[in-house]
Design an enzyme around this catalytic site. Structure first.
Site, PDB file in Angstrom:
ATOM      1  N   ARG A  91      -2.267 -18.096   6.999  1.00  0.00           N
ATOM      2  CA  ARG A  91      -2.904 -19.284   5.993  1.00  0.00           C
ATOM      3  C   ARG A  91      -1.886 -19.883   5.222  1.00  0.00           C
ATOM      4  NH1 ARG A  91      -7.773 -18.137   2.737  1.00  0.00           N
ATOM      5  NH2 ARG A  91      -7.499 -15.854   2.866  1.00  0.00           N
ATOM      6  N   ALA A 113       2.931  -4.467   3.824  1.00  0.00           N
ATOM      7  CA  ALA A 113       3.485  -6.081   3.966  1.00  0.00           C
ATOM      8  C   ALA A 113       3.503  -6.319   5.541  1.00  0.00           C
ATOM      9  CB  ALA A 113       4.923  -6.263   3.427  1.00  0.00           C
ATOM     10  N   SER A 149      42.761 -43.673 -19.629  1.00  0.00           N
ATOM     11  CA  SER A 149      41.243 -44.100 -18.902  1.00  0.00           C
ATOM     12  C   SER A 149      41.650 -44.835 -17.633  1.00  0.00           C
ATOM     13  CB  SER A 149      40.521 -45.173 -19.771  1.00  0.00           C
ATOM     14  OG  SER A 149      40.250 -44.520 -21.138  1.00  0.00           O
TER      15      SER A 149
HETATM   16  C1  UD1 Z   1      -8.631  -4.780   1.252  1.00  0.00           C
HETATM   17  C2  UD1 Z   1      -9.605  -3.572   0.871  1.00  0.00           C
HETATM   18  C3  UD1 Z   1     -10.701  -4.056  -0.059  1.00  0.00           C
HETATM   19  C4  UD1 Z   1      -9.991  -4.798  -1.216  1.00  0.00           C
HETATM   20  C5  UD1 Z   1      -8.961  -6.040  -1.032  1.00  0.00           C
HETATM   21  C6  UD1 Z   1      -8.186  -6.373  -2.225  1.00  0.00           C
HETATM   22  C7  UD1 Z   1      -9.351  -2.203   2.866  1.00  0.00           C
HETATM   23  C8  UD1 Z   1     -10.004  -1.758   3.944  1.00  0.00           C
HETATM   24  N1  UD1 Z   1      -9.874  -3.180   2.079  1.00  0.00           N
HETATM   25  O1  UD1 Z   1      -9.381  -5.756   1.842  1.00  0.00           O
HETATM   26  O2  UD1 Z   1     -11.471  -3.073  -0.445  1.00  0.00           O
HETATM   27  O3  UD1 Z   1     -10.889  -5.356  -2.171  1.00  0.00           O
HETATM   28  O4  UD1 Z   1      -8.189  -5.343   0.098  1.00  0.00           O
HETATM   29  O5  UD1 Z   1      -7.693  -7.554  -1.943  1.00  0.00           O
HETATM   30  O6  UD1 Z   1      -8.407  -1.560   2.334  1.00  0.00           O
HETATM   31  N2  UD1 Z   1      -2.465  -4.438   5.986  1.00  0.00           N
HETATM   32  C9  UD1 Z   1      -1.469  -4.043   6.874  1.00  0.00           C
HETATM   33  N3  UD1 Z   1      -2.012  -3.358   7.965  1.00  0.00           N
HETATM   34  C10 UD1 Z   1      -3.306  -3.669   8.536  1.00  0.00           C
HETATM   35  C11 UD1 Z   1      -4.195  -4.128   7.623  1.00  0.00           C
HETATM   36  C12 UD1 Z   1      -3.732  -4.493   6.224  1.00  0.00           C
HETATM   37  O7  UD1 Z   1      -0.299  -3.911   6.481  1.00  0.00           O
HETATM   38  O8  UD1 Z   1      -3.455  -3.229   9.692  1.00  0.00           O
HETATM   39  C13 UD1 Z   1      -2.104  -5.042   4.685  1.00  0.00           C
HETATM   40  C14 UD1 Z   1      -1.878  -6.247   4.536  1.00  0.00           C
HETATM   41  O9  UD1 Z   1      -0.627  -6.458   3.999  1.00  0.00           O
HETATM   42  C15 UD1 Z   1      -2.918  -6.836   3.763  1.00  0.00           C
HETATM   43  C16 UD1 Z   1      -3.288  -5.897   2.999  1.00  0.00           C
HETATM   44  O10 UD1 Z   1      -3.094  -4.847   3.672  1.00  0.00           O
HETATM   45  O11 UD1 Z   1      -2.460  -7.902   3.044  1.00  0.00           O
HETATM   46  C17 UD1 Z   1      -4.862  -5.779   2.956  1.00  0.00           C
HETATM   47  O12 UD1 Z   1      -5.443  -5.914   3.916  1.00  0.00           O
HETATM   48  P1  UD1 Z   1      -6.764  -6.836   4.531  1.00  0.00           P
HETATM   49  O13 UD1 Z   1      -6.757  -6.731   5.898  1.00  0.00           O
HETATM   50  O14 UD1 Z   1      -6.346  -8.205   3.891  1.00  0.00           O
HETATM   51  O15 UD1 Z   1      -7.612  -6.312   3.601  1.00  0.00           O
HETATM   52  P2  UD1 Z   1      -8.973  -6.963   2.681  1.00  0.00           P
HETATM   53  O16 UD1 Z   1      -9.842  -7.472   3.584  1.00  0.00           O
HETATM   54  O17 UD1 Z   1      -8.138  -8.054   1.862  1.00  0.00           O
END
Ligand code: UD1
Ligand code: CA
Length: 452
Positions: A17, A11, A415
């Site tokens: 956004r 999280a 009343s």
């Molecule tokens: C990720 C997946 C992708 C998948 C998609 C689904 C990876 C590398 N990719 O991509 O294959 O299809 O989710 O939605 O895992 N987060 C952290 N710390 C970080 C990075 C991310 O806590 O350093 C958490 C965040 O809460 C985030 C979630 O992981 O919402 C997913 O990370 P994000 O960078 O959004 O990955 P996607 O590019 O969406």
């Protein structure tokens, strides 16, 4: 012996956004923060230990997660270096030694216990890595599951994928399972040589395959893993959850005259044969019994933090246009009609509050009748005070009951009274100016003005 399972919840999303001062996972869907939905799905799937990975300054997220599941362990990922890096922020939890580890996300409020259970099932039958995939008509942006003869060989992120790989419609939900004893070796072996320079959790698949481990995929529905990144997706998640909640109450025997205009919360309870007319909103903390009729345009809200619920017993008829607030407790066959508000009040069996009334911080005996426009004056700007109304008491229209005050059983209030003193059982209380009549006064006045 049952297997020990650790749920890791990521999280640390930026959530920019959302255009919000509030962290993304605290935004509500069906009356509960998104992270709470995921925690509850994990708990229902039998995941007793949860580790929550938050970003810097996310105390509110930690507090919220602990409010519903006090045992939740909190970890901070202070630099956002990728999903594998985020999971490793919970290294101390992983080192506690679990049979299975399940990884979920705080911004996927539609995830079901069944999805987590399908992953746990594969882990318990020998899988080392399990990935939850889904088929999508619009896979752009997702990591793709690269399958070879039914076996998952790798996950390729969109940015690293070849044009051919981008044609693949089997996508990574992000939800994953790892064998507990293997997890740290797998995660520590993941590098960051990719288009984004991040440590990708998805690379656990290739690493495990290279080590000859058992890698499997399971399939879910795209909708169930919807991630919320902006207010439009938040509304989509809300709509989807509402649809599920409505279906559930209807399957349990509740009539929703217009399901699309009935809004429920994650914890709303409604008994069979209750009928709900259009445009009713149920905030958290509401329990409606069987055989209740709720006419159009009503609002119900408990206060779950304070443990103050709205409860309505069977046979009650509510609305149209009624508002029941925290601590409103209606016994059987009570009637609350249009433009009435009830708060922190116990209303006895068969009592009637039918028109334009405020009942707050009060107890009403059975069969009490509250006339139109009655107000319990419960607040003096500093404190709240109680009004007691006895069984079968009759409160005449447009009366103000100035609390603290007690009206006896069977008493009668004239009343338009302002009642400041207690009234005995079966007495009549009149608390208003006496009517005077001046004969011919109006005619004489008119005559005088004409002459003038
Ligand atoms: C990720 C997946 C992708 C998948 C998609 C689904 C990876 C590398 N990719 O991509 O294959 O299809 O989710 O939605 O895992 N987060 C952290 N710390 C970080 C990075 C991310 O806590 O350093 C958490 C965040 O809460 C985030 C979630 O992981 O919402 C997913 O990370 P994000 O960078 O959004 O990955 P996607 O590019 O969406
Ligand atoms: Ca994402």
């Amino acid at each position: 012996m049952t297997a020990s399972i650790l749920g890791i919840l990521l999280a640390a999303g930026e959530g920019t956004r959302m255009r919000s001062r509030s962290p993304k996972v605290l935004h509500h869907v069906a009356g509960r923060p998104m992270v709470g939905h995921v925690q509850s799905a994990m708990a229902e799937a039998g995941i007793a230990t949860m580790a929550l990975v938050v970003g810097n300054g996310a105390e509110k997220v930690a507090d919220t997660a602990k409010a519903s599941y006090p045992e939740t362990q909190i970890f901070v990922q202070s630099e956002r270096l990728g999903t594998a890096h985020a999971v490793l922020a919970a290294r101390d939890a992983i080192e506690q030694g679990f049979d299975s580890i399940v990884i979920g996300y705080g911004d996927t409020p539609l995830v079901t216990p069944g999805l987590f259970m399908s992953i746990i099932n594969e882990l318990q039958t020998g899988a080392d890595v399990v990935v939850l995939g889904f088929h999508s008509e619009n896979p752009t942006g997702y990591g793709r599951l690269i399958m070879d003869q039914g076996k998952l060989t790798a996950i390729r992120e969109e940015k690293d994928a070849t044009p051919a790989e981008r044609q693949i419609t089997f996508c990574n939900s992000g939800i994953m399972g790892l064998s507990g004893p293997r997890a740290l070796d797998l995660l520590d072996a993941i590098g960051n040589e990719n288009a984004k320079g991040e440590f990708y959790l998805t690379d656990a698949v290739a690493v495990a395959n290279a080590g000859g481990l058992d890698v499997r995929s399971v399939e879910g529905k795209e909708e169930d893993t919807l991630g919320v990144n902006n207010r439009i997706e938040l509304a989509a998640a809300e709509a989807c959850l509402q649809e599920r909640l409505r279906a559930k109450v209807m399957e349990n025997g509740v009539t929703l005259v217009d399901p699309n205009s009935t809004f429920l919360s994650y914890d709303t309870e409604i008994g069979a044969d209750t009928i709900i007319e259009p445009n009713c909103f149920f905030a958290p903390g509401v329990k409606i019994a069987e055989d209740v009729t709720i006419k159009a345009n009503c609002y119900f809200e408990g206060d779950t933090k304070k443990g103050q619920f709205v409860t309505v017993a069977s046979g009650a008829v509510i609305g149209p246009f009624a508002r029941l607030r925290p601590g409103a407790s209606l016994m059987s066959d009570v009637k609350v009609g249009n433009f009435c508000e009830v708060k922190n009040a116990s209303v006895g069996r068969g009592a009637k509050i039918n028109h334009l009334t405020y009942i707050g911080d009060a107890t009403l005996g059975a069969d009490a009748n509250i006339g139109a426009g009655t107000i319990t004056c419960n607040y003096d700007g500093f404190s709240k005070y109680i009004t007691e109304i006895g069984e079968g008491a009759f409160i005449g229209s447009n009366s103000a009951l100035v609390a603290p005050v007690s009206i006896g059983d069977g008493a009668y209030i004239a009343s338009g009274s302002v009642i400041t003193d207690n009234v005995s059982n079966d007495a009549l209380a009149v608390g208003r100016g006496r009517q005077v009549q001046k004969d011919k006064w109006a005619a004489e006045m008119r005559a005088k003005r004409k002459d003038g």
